[in-house]
Design an enzyme around this catalytic site. Structure first.
Site, PDB file in Angstrom:
ATOM      1  N   GLY A 146      77.219 -54.811  -9.475  1.00  0.00           N
ATOM      2  CA  GLY A 146      78.571 -54.672 -10.000  1.00  0.00           C
ATOM      3  C   GLY A 146      78.728 -53.368 -10.751  1.00  0.00           C
ATOM      4  O   GLY A 146      77.732 -52.766 -11.191  1.00  0.00           O
ATOM      5  N   HIS A 180      82.415 -54.750 -19.961  1.00  0.00           N
ATOM      6  CA  HIS A 180      82.480 -53.281 -19.933  1.00  0.00           C
ATOM      7  C   HIS A 180      83.903 -52.786 -20.220  1.00  0.00           C
ATOM      8  O   HIS A 180      84.084 -51.708 -20.780  1.00  0.00           O
ATOM      9  CB  HIS A 180      82.033 -52.739 -18.573  1.00  0.00           C
ATOM     10  CG  HIS A 180      80.544 -52.646 -18.402  1.00  0.00           C
ATOM     11  ND1 HIS A 180      79.759 -51.835 -19.180  1.00  0.00           N
ATOM     12  CD2 HIS A 180      79.700 -53.250 -17.529  1.00  0.00           C
ATOM     13  CE1 HIS A 180      78.489 -51.940 -18.792  1.00  0.00           C
ATOM     14  NE2 HIS A 180      78.422 -52.802 -17.792  1.00  0.00           N
ATOM     15  N   GLN A 229      82.063 -47.274 -16.568  1.00  0.00           N
ATOM     16  CA  GLN A 229      80.706 -46.801 -16.278  1.00  0.00           C
ATOM     17  C   GLN A 229      80.703 -45.516 -15.452  1.00  0.00           C
ATOM     18  O   GLN A 229      79.687 -44.832 -15.395  1.00  0.00           O
ATOM     19  CB  GLN A 229      79.913 -47.882 -15.518  1.00  0.00           C
ATOM     20  CG  GLN A 229      79.580 -49.092 -16.366  1.00  0.00           C
ATOM     21  CD  GLN A 229      78.746 -50.070 -15.580  1.00  0.00           C
ATOM     22  OE1 GLN A 229      79.272 -50.867 -14.825  1.00  0.00           O
ATOM     23  NE2 GLN A 229      77.438 -50.001 -15.727  1.00  0.00           N
ATOM     24  N   CYS A 260      71.587 -53.504 -16.546  1.00  0.00           N
ATOM     25  CA  CYS A 260      72.846 -52.774 -16.417  1.00  0.00           C
ATOM     26  C   CYS A 260      72.569 -51.368 -15.899  1.00  0.00           C
ATOM     27  O   CYS A 260      71.606 -50.727 -16.342  1.00  0.00           O
ATOM     28  CB  CYS A 260      73.514 -52.713 -17.790  1.00  0.00           C
ATOM     29  SG  CYS A 260      75.086 -51.842 -17.791  1.00  0.00           S
ATOM     30  N   LEU A 261      73.412 -50.904 -14.989  1.00  0.00           N
ATOM     31  CA  LEU A 261      73.229 -49.556 -14.430  1.00  0.00           C
ATOM     32  C   LEU A 261      73.358 -48.479 -15.511  1.00  0.00           C
ATOM     33  O   LEU A 261      72.838 -47.381 -15.347  1.00  0.00           O
ATOM     34  CB  LEU A 261      74.263 -49.301 -13.331  1.00  0.00           C
ATOM     35  CG  LEU A 261      74.117 -50.183 -12.082  1.00  0.00           C
ATOM     36  CD1 LEU A 261      75.329 -50.021 -11.182  1.00  0.00           C
ATOM     37  CD2 LEU A 261      72.838 -49.841 -11.327  1.00  0.00           C
ATOM     38  N   HIS A 275      79.644 -60.093 -17.471  1.00  0.00           N
ATOM     39  CA  HIS A 275      78.987 -58.815 -17.786  1.00  0.00           C
ATOM     40  C   HIS A 275      79.915 -57.649 -17.448  1.00  0.00           C
ATOM     41  O   HIS A 275      80.114 -56.740 -18.265  1.00  0.00           O
ATOM     42  CB  HIS A 275      77.675 -58.722 -16.994  1.00  0.00           C
ATOM     43  CG  HIS A 275      76.949 -57.413 -17.121  1.00  0.00           C
ATOM     44  ND1 HIS A 275      75.697 -57.299 -17.683  1.00  0.00           N
ATOM     45  CD2 HIS A 275      77.317 -56.152 -16.765  1.00  0.00           C
ATOM     46  CE1 HIS A 275      75.339 -56.011 -17.668  1.00  0.00           C
ATOM     47  NE2 HIS A 275      76.294 -55.301 -17.110  1.00  0.00           N
ATOM     48  N   GLU A 276      80.499 -57.690 -16.252  1.00  0.00           N
ATOM     49  CA  GLU A 276      81.355 -56.575 -15.812  1.00  0.00           C
ATOM     50  C   GLU A 276      82.618 -56.473 -16.655  1.00  0.00           C
ATOM     51  O   GLU A 276      83.019 -55.374 -17.039  1.00  0.00           O
ATOM     52  CB  GLU A 276      81.740 -56.739 -14.335  1.00  0.00           C
ATOM     53  CG  GLU A 276      80.595 -56.593 -13.358  1.00  0.00           C
ATOM     54  CD  GLU A 276      79.762 -55.355 -13.592  1.00  0.00           C
ATOM     55  OE1 GLU A 276      80.281 -54.335 -14.068  1.00  0.00           O
ATOM     56  OE2 GLU A 276      78.548 -55.409 -13.320  1.00  0.00           O
TER      57      GLU A 276
HETATM   58 NI    NI Z   1      76.626 -53.230 -16.842  1.00  0.00          NI
END
Ligand code: NI
Length: 193
Positions: A47, A146, A52, A100-101, A142-143
């Site tokens: 995701g 952000h 991000q 997380c990325l 989670h997404e």
């Molecule tokens: Ni993340």
């Protein structure tokens, strides 16, 4: 289409409240979405939220692949959400691992609602809603976090369950012993989202 640079923990854009998208038909929005899809594919994540990639707008993309779930029917295709909203369906909470990325190589155990209902608009302004539980519900929470400037470490209540993926994955049983971690999601060690 282009591959976008991913903001990492510490960059202020990740802590900003993202703004609502008002014009669904805006070609700029369509371009951001296609770049986000290409970026997510490139990094091999699950995701991605627009902040991000340095775009402070309420856009999220995610999917739930077969490899992350035990039952094939729980798979979710790539979903593109504009202005998503979440509401928990009850008070049930579970704790499981997240990555997380924007926080490469690390992971931590985070508490999330187990059952949620969420809604969103697509790029044509059409409204959708779904119910989710387990890993699916976790990814969506989670997404969407952000979009409100929250990263998963902000939600970790037991910092002894936070560290490098390499170390945690080699010592997972020791770390989980005596601690409450959801048993539904045992396969999901590093959901990069
Ligand atoms: Ni993340």
């Amino acid at each position: 289409m282009s591959i976008l640079k991913i903001a990492r923990l510490g960059h202020p854009i990740l802590q900003k409240i993202a703004s609502q998208v008002d014009d669904y038909g805006d070609p700029e929005i369509k371009k951001i979405i296609s770049d986000m899809i290409e970026t997510l594919e490139d990094v091999g994540g699950i995701g991605l939220a627009a902040p991000q990639v340095h775009v402070s707008k309420r856009i999220v993309i995610f999917f739930v692949p077969e490899s992350r779930i035990e039952d094939e029917k729980d798979q979710v295709e790539l979903t593109i959400m504009i202005n998503p909203e979440i509401r928990p369906l009850n008070d049930k909470i579970n704790r499981d691992w997240e990555a997380c990325l924007s926080i490469p190589n690390l992971m931590g155990a985070v508490e999330r609602y187990s059952h949620i209902k969420y809604s969103w608009f697509d790029a044509n302004g059409k409204y959708f809603e779904r119910e989710a539980s387990g890993y699916h519900a976790r990814v969506v929470q989670h997404e969407c976090d952000h979009l409100d400037g929250k990263l998963y470490p902000f939600r970790i209540t037991d910092l002894s369950m936070f560290g490098f993926q390499e170390e945690i994955n080699s010592n997972i049983e020791l770390l989980e012993r005596g601690r409450i971690v959801s048993s539904d999601n045992k396969m999901l060690r590093t959901p990069n989202a």
